[in-house]
Write an enzyme that holds these catalytic residues in place. Structure first.
Site, mmCIF file in Angstrom:
data_model
loop_
_atom_site.group_PDB
_atom_site.id
_atom_site.type_symbol
_atom_site.label_atom_id
_atom_site.label_comp_id
_atom_site.label_asym_id
_atom_site.label_seq_id
_atom_site.Cartn_x
_atom_site.Cartn_y
_atom_site.Cartn_z
ATOM 1 N N ALA A 138 40.799 33.392 37.528
ATOM 2 C CA ALA A 138 40.956 33.597 36.084
ATOM 3 C C ALA A 138 42.131 34.502 35.778
ATOM 4 O O ALA A 138 42.700 35.115 36.680
ATOM 5 C CB ALA A 138 39.682 34.233 35.543
ATOM 6 N N LYS A 154 38.761 37.167 29.536
ATOM 7 C CA LYS A 154 38.960 36.596 30.869
ATOM 8 C C LYS A 154 38.810 35.086 30.744
ATOM 9 O O LYS A 154 37.774 34.603 30.289
ATOM 10 C CB LYS A 154 37.899 37.186 31.804
ATOM 11 C CG LYS A 154 38.101 36.952 33.263
ATOM 12 C CD LYS A 154 37.230 37.936 34.058
ATOM 13 C CE LYS A 154 37.173 37.616 35.522
ATOM 14 N NZ LYS A 154 36.407 38.621 36.271
ATOM 15 N N ASP A 289 31.673 45.596 44.608
ATOM 16 C CA ASP A 289 33.020 45.750 45.138
ATOM 17 C C ASP A 289 33.845 46.741 44.315
ATOM 18 O O ASP A 289 34.797 46.358 43.635
ATOM 19 C CB ASP A 289 33.691 44.367 45.159
ATOM 20 C CG ASP A 289 34.931 44.364 46.035
ATOM 21 O OD1 ASP A 289 35.101 45.316 46.820
ATOM 22 O OD2 ASP A 289 35.737 43.422 45.937
HETATM 23 N N1 LIG Z 1 37.424 45.194 29.976
HETATM 24 C C1 LIG Z 1 38.633 45.430 30.463
HETATM 25 N N2 LIG Z 1 39.389 46.424 29.967
HETATM 26 C C2 LIG Z 1 40.632 46.666 30.461
HETATM 27 N N3 LIG Z 1 41.213 45.967 31.446
HETATM 28 C C3 LIG Z 1 40.523 44.955 31.992
HETATM 29 C C4 LIG Z 1 39.197 44.631 31.530
HETATM 30 N N4 LIG Z 1 38.749 43.583 32.257
HETATM 31 C C5 LIG Z 1 39.723 43.285 33.128
HETATM 32 N N5 LIG Z 1 40.790 44.096 32.983
HETATM 33 C C6 LIG Z 1 42.045 44.052 33.767
HETATM 34 O O1 LIG Z 1 42.152 42.788 34.404
HETATM 35 C C7 LIG Z 1 42.130 42.912 35.833
HETATM 36 C C8 LIG Z 1 41.359 41.757 36.434
HETATM 37 O O2 LIG Z 1 40.052 41.717 35.953
HETATM 38 P P1 LIG Z 1 38.816 41.410 36.899
HETATM 39 O O3 LIG Z 1 37.612 41.315 36.029
HETATM 40 O O4 LIG Z 1 38.788 42.433 37.983
HETATM 41 O O5 LIG Z 1 39.186 39.998 37.452
HETATM 42 P P2 LIG Z 1 39.179 39.389 38.912
HETATM 43 O O6 LIG Z 1 37.828 38.790 39.074
HETATM 44 O O7 LIG Z 1 40.258 38.387 38.898
HETATM 45 O O8 LIG Z 1 39.417 40.498 39.895
HETATM 46 C C9 LIG Z 1 41.516 44.279 36.086
HETATM 47 O O9 LIG Z 1 41.949 44.807 37.310
HETATM 48 C C10 LIG Z 1 42.011 45.070 34.888
HETATM 49 O O10 LIG Z 1 43.335 45.505 35.091
#
Ligand SMILES: Nc1ncnc2c1ncn2[C@@H]1O[C@H](COP(=O)(O)OP(=O)(O)O)[C@@H](O)[C@H]1O
Ligand SMILES: [Mg+2]
Length: 479
Positions: A138, A154, A289
């Site tokens: 995503a 996302k 994680d």
């Molecule tokens: N609620 C949020 N607020 C701020 N930044 C976010 C948020 N959700 C995701 N991000 C940003 O997007 C990145 C990827 O999101 P994540 O949920 O970890 O996806 P993945 O499953 O691809 O690792 C995070 O490392 C962060 O930088």
């Protein structure tokens, strides 16, 4: 497997052959599956010879990276399974790069409109076209809802389902092949691992699962001033779109941001470890994680958790046992710790319990011996769990995840505070929990409710008998 699955299998095998694993493909008698061209090329390049042992994990990661989202996920999950793969592979897979070029905004818009069944502009007043992050499953965009709330959206990559389902079929086939044909693979139960992996991946492809987990963790932390969990906006959340509160914070590597926000790194490290223990031991549900990419450091030494794709759950009796193990470990009572570790294991007729016991004692006592160097409590516990499989002693996957989570927590702690030591920093917390859990009133109530749950106190009975009785009791209950 249909014809197209077989084609994919060949593609995967060839990727491994070119990547330096032809020797293994040959040995596994799968080389007849790869093309003649591949065989000839491998012959000339010499990749049929035993590759240099040391660099293999690196090449393994490179091959995995090239095979797309399912394998990147598989690699990430394997990196959390030290009981199945060697430690050097675990460490290498930890570095899996999951940054891929973003897919175009037109696609993002199309997916959101399809999923939410309304125009993008009627849900969001602003929507940043460039994603903040873009990975194989995503990408995440910053946007603003009609009511002014800033959100992170996302969005799942297009056409993922079919590709992933096909890879899952191929992986299932390979696991079955390994279990059938390679005797020394059998104790590692590849089929079971493949099934677990499929379950996990399918769950991750439906963002409503992640949203539910985030909600649950948020509820568990209600009233907690340190943990920040994004609120989910369910009206704009579907299988492929997850809309949540945008959390403003610093990456823990970003020293300037930490300084600007007056974040006390020592305090944050200790707070983080406490929050992880609290999730696992008190709530029985924890972020699986918590690596730096899934964390944000927030003003006033608060910690934001993101990405609830992998969640571990621990039933109450396991948590009690874990607490006992950890508290014995921090007090250096290794016999006790060993005893309780065996109680949470799955012991079979052919398990080498005595051999495992000896290994455990060795791991725990050498941890104590090397305490001043790099040995840490969490590493010892993690090694203890990972060693089980070599003695046909198995632990539930969530428990393995817990041991790995502790190691991650500790390394994040050390990033923030080089002197961080979970066994010291978390000791008061573990002891608080112990006295709350084991308070006399709770204890007597529990004892009357189920005397066997407190098996550790029935000194007359050898531990294994208590364990076997419990297992029998469980199986009777299940029937
Ligand atoms: N609620 C949020 N607020 C701020 N930044 C976010 C948020 N959700 C995701 N991000 C940003 O997007 C990145 C990827 O999101 P994540 O949920 O970890 O996806 P993945 O499953 O691809 O690792 C995070 O490392 C962060 O930088
Ligand atoms: Mg993430």
């Amino acid at each position: 497997m249909n014809w197209s699955d077989k084609k994919r299998l060949v593609e995967i095998l060839e990727a491994f052959a070119y990547g330096g694993f032809a020797y293994y493909i040959n040995r596994s008698r799968l080389s007849k599956c790869v093309s003649l061209k591949c065989r000839i090329r491998c012959w000339f390049v010499g990749c049929f010879c035993t590759p240099e042992k040391k660099s293999l994990p690196f090449y393994f990661r490179k091959v995995i990276e090239g095979l797309g989202p399912t394998f990147i996920k598989l690699g990430q999950i394997l990196s959390l399974r030290p009981d199945f793969i060697p430690a050097d592979y675990c460490d290498e897979l930890r570095k899996l790069q999951d940054h891929v070029p973003p897919f175009p905004f037109e696609e993002v818009k199309k997916i959101i409109e399809q999923e939410l069944k309304q125009p993008l502009s009627s849900v969001f007043t602003t929507f940043e076209q460039n994603p903040i992050a873009s990975a194989s499953i995503a990408q995440v965009h910053k946007a603003k809802l009609k009511n002014g709330t800033v959100v992170a959206v996302k969005v799942q990559r297009p056409n993922l389902n079919e590709r992933i389902e096909q890879d899952l079929r191929v992986i299932a086939w390979a696991a079955e092949y390994m279990e059938k044909k390679w005797e020394n693979c059998r104790p590692y139960r590849p089929k079971k691992l493949a099934e677990e992996f499929s379950d996990w991946t399918r769950k991750e492809l439906d963002f409503r699962n992640e949203a539910t987990y985030a909600d649950e963790v948020r509820k568990n932390f209600k009233g907690n001033r340190t943990a920040v969990i994004p609120r989910v906006y369910w009206d704009c959340t579907t299988k492929r779109v997850l809309t949540m509160q945008f959390i403003e914070g610093c990456n823990i590597y970003d020293e300037r941001c930490l300084a600007r926000n007056k974040i006390n790194r020592k305090k944050l490290a200790t707070a983080g470890a406490r929050l992880m223990f609290e999730q696992a031991i008190v709530h029985g549900m924890f972020h699986g994680d918590p690596h730096p990419g899934n964390l944000l450091a927030i003003k006033h030494n608060r910690l934001g958790f993101l990405d609830f794709g992998i969640i571990g759950r621990l039933p109450k009796d396991t948590r009690k046992k874990l607490l006992l193990i950890l508290s014995h470990l921090v007090r250096k009572e290794f016999d006790e710790a060993t005893k309780h570790t065996l109680e949470i294991a799955e012991i079979a007729v052919d398990s080498d319990t005595q051999g495992y016991k000896n290994t455990l004692y060795l791991i725990f006592s050498s941890w104590y011996g090397s305490q001043l160097k790099e040995g840490t409590l969490t590493r010892a516990f993690f090694n203890a769990i990972a060693e089980g499989v070599h003695h046909k002693v198995y632990f539930p996957p969530d428990l393995v995840l817990f041991s790995k989570m502790l190691v991650t927590t500790e390394s994040v702690g050390a990033l923030l505070n080089p002197e961080f030591d979970i066994s010291k920093d978390a000791k008061p917390f573990i002891e608080d929990l112990m006295s709350a859990e084991m308070s006399p009133i709770k204890f007597i109530k529990g004892f009357i409710k189920n005397a066997l749950e407190y098996g550790e106190l029935i000194e007359e009975l050898p531990k294994h008998i208590v364990h076997i009785i419990k297992k029998l009791e469980e199986s009777v209950r299940e029937r």
